[in-house]
Design a protein around this motif. Structure first.
Motif, mmCIF file in Angstrom:
data_model
loop_
_atom_site.group_PDB
_atom_site.id
_atom_site.type_symbol
_atom_site.label_atom_id
_atom_site.label_comp_id
_atom_site.label_asym_id
_atom_site.label_seq_id
_atom_site.Cartn_x
_atom_site.Cartn_y
_atom_site.Cartn_z
ATOM 1 N N GLN A 137 5.039 -6.786 12.641
ATOM 2 C CA GLN A 137 3.830 -6.147 13.190
ATOM 3 C C GLN A 137 3.620 -4.762 12.599
ATOM 4 O O GLN A 137 2.500 -4.381 12.259
ATOM 5 C CB GLN A 137 3.919 -6.088 14.719
ATOM 6 N N HIS A 138 4.732 -4.023 12.394
ATOM 7 C CA HIS A 138 4.629 -2.686 11.793
ATOM 8 C C HIS A 138 4.065 -2.789 10.377
ATOM 9 O O HIS A 138 3.127 -2.085 10.001
ATOM 10 C CB HIS A 138 6.010 -2.007 11.769
ATOM 11 N N GLU A 139 4.639 -3.719 9.581
ATOM 12 C CA GLU A 139 4.203 -3.835 8.176
ATOM 13 C C GLU A 139 2.795 -4.419 8.072
ATOM 14 O O GLU A 139 2.011 -4.014 7.205
ATOM 15 C CB GLU A 139 5.200 -4.694 7.382
ATOM 16 N N MET A 140 2.458 -5.365 8.977
ATOM 17 C CA MET A 140 1.117 -5.967 8.907
ATOM 18 C C MET A 140 0.057 -4.937 9.293
ATOM 19 O O MET A 140 -1.059 -4.963 8.766
ATOM 20 C CB MET A 140 1.038 -7.206 9.797
ATOM 21 N N ASP A 141 0.417 -3.967 10.135
ATOM 22 C CA ASP A 141 -0.531 -2.880 10.442
ATOM 23 C C ASP A 141 -0.888 -2.110 9.161
ATOM 24 O O ASP A 141 -2.029 -1.733 8.939
ATOM 25 C CB ASP A 141 0.077 -1.901 11.463
ATOM 26 N N HIS A 142 0.129 -1.897 8.295
ATOM 27 C CA HIS A 142 -0.125 -1.189 7.024
ATOM 28 C C HIS A 142 -1.207 -1.914 6.220
ATOM 29 O O HIS A 142 -2.040 -1.288 5.574
ATOM 30 C CB HIS A 142 1.145 -1.129 6.159
ATOM 31 N N LEU A 143 -1.196 -3.254 6.277
ATOM 32 C CA LEU A 143 -2.153 -4.050 5.461
ATOM 33 C C LEU A 143 -3.592 -3.789 5.937
ATOM 34 O O LEU A 143 -4.547 -3.995 5.184
ATOM 35 C CB LEU A 143 -1.843 -5.544 5.545
ATOM 36 N N ILE A 161 0.833 -1.215 0.000
ATOM 37 C CA ILE A 161 0.000 0.000 0.000
ATOM 38 C C ILE A 161 0.864 1.260 0.000
ATOM 39 O O ILE A 161 0.444 2.322 -0.437
ATOM 40 C CB ILE A 161 -0.992 -0.023 1.199
ATOM 41 N N GLN A 162 2.110 1.127 0.444
ATOM 42 C CA GLN A 162 2.990 2.308 0.496
ATOM 43 C C GLN A 162 3.454 2.743 -0.896
ATOM 44 O O GLN A 162 4.015 3.826 -1.050
ATOM 45 C CB GLN A 162 4.209 2.034 1.386
ATOM 46 N N ILE A 163 3.222 1.871 -1.905
ATOM 47 C CA ILE A 163 3.425 2.340 -3.291
ATOM 48 C C ILE A 163 2.064 2.326 -3.997
ATOM 49 O O ILE A 163 1.977 2.216 -5.215
ATOM 50 C CB ILE A 163 4.490 1.517 -4.056
ATOM 51 N N GLY A 188 10.266 4.034 12.715
ATOM 52 C CA GLY A 188 10.139 5.039 11.661
ATOM 53 C C GLY A 188 9.437 4.368 10.492
ATOM 54 O O GLY A 188 9.272 3.144 10.484
ATOM 55 N N CYS A 189 9.022 5.156 9.522
ATOM 56 C CA CYS A 189 8.286 4.584 8.383
ATOM 57 C C CYS A 189 8.519 5.457 7.150
ATOM 58 O O CYS A 189 8.480 6.693 7.244
ATOM 59 C CB CYS A 189 6.795 4.567 8.726
ATOM 60 N N LEU A 190 8.757 4.830 6.017
ATOM 61 C CA LEU A 190 8.996 5.590 4.785
ATOM 62 C C LEU A 190 7.796 6.466 4.427
ATOM 63 O O LEU A 190 7.945 7.461 3.742
ATOM 64 C CB LEU A 190 9.316 4.634 3.626
HETATM 65 CO CO LIG Z 1 5.750 1.721 7.682
#
Ligand SMILES: [Co+2]
Ligand SMILES: CC(=O)Oc1ccc(/C=C/C(=O)NCCc2ccccc2)cc1OC(C)=O
Length: 175
Positions: free
Chosen positions: A136-142, A49-51, A94-96
């Motif tokens: 956990q950080h990346e799965m939150d994005h989903l 989702i970040q792209i 942090g997050c891109l």
């Molecule tokens: Co992130």
């Protein structure tokens, strides 16, 4: 190819991403673009989702002790599900998609995760430390969540203030 990173407060980041159904060449191209984009941004994790692609796909590539990232350490994670989690740990994340902002986030210390690789083969791993945090950080994005949503009320106020100040500076400098 390197794709543009979707940055807070873009509302696409709040979408729930959909499960991958076809483990086809299109998915493989997405994984390759995500990896180039993550590396170009000095990231160690990235969700599709970040792209701007709302699919349940994420990458994690943790650096070794010297801080180098190697392709053989790249984890391509599709349709992940956390089966079990234990303990609690805090880390400055942090997050891109939220550039220049870092803050302490509390997460499970250990997790057992099921997911599929690019060929649709089921994987199951246990993770702790930075790998558990990254998952956990990346799965939150989903699920449309950013780490700044987990901040305490006061920290969130601090973030909003800093973010507004930075946006004003950016507007001034671009005039
Ligand atoms: Co992130
Ligand atoms: C200026 C700026 O925005 O700096 C950055 C911030 C975040 C990042 C990358 C963050 C990242 O990969 N997060 C993945 C999720 C995660 C967070 C904490 C622990 C595990 C996994 C990269 C930055 O760029 C540079 C040059 O350092």
């Amino acid at each position: 190819m390197v794709r543009k990173i979707v940055v807070y407060p873009d509302k696409r980041l709040k979408q729930r991403s959909k499960e991958v159904v076809d483990f086809n060449n299109e998915l493989h191209l997405l994984l390759d673009d995500m990896n180039e984009t993550m590396l170009a941004g000095n990231g160690i994790g990235l969700a599709a989702i970040q792209i701007g692609v709302p699919l349940r796909v994420l990458l994690i590539n943790l650096p070794d002790e010297e801080g180098n990232q190697y392709p053989e350490n790249l984890l391509e994670v599709i349709n992940p599900v956390i089966l079990e989690k234990r303990g609690s740990t805090t880390y400055t994340e942090g997050c891109l998609s939220v550039p220049d902002y870092y803050d302490d986030v509390e997460r499970a210390e250990w997790i057992r995760v099921e997911f599929y690789n690019r060929h649709g083969e089921r994987q199951e791993i246990e993770a702790d430390g930075l790998l558990a945090i990254a998952f956990q950080h990346e799965m939150d994005h989903l699920d449309g969540h950013l780490f700044i949503e987990k901040l305490s009320f006061l920290k969130r106020k601090k973030f909003e203030k800093e973010w507004k100040k930075k946006q004003k500076e950016l507007q001034k400098s671009s005039k």
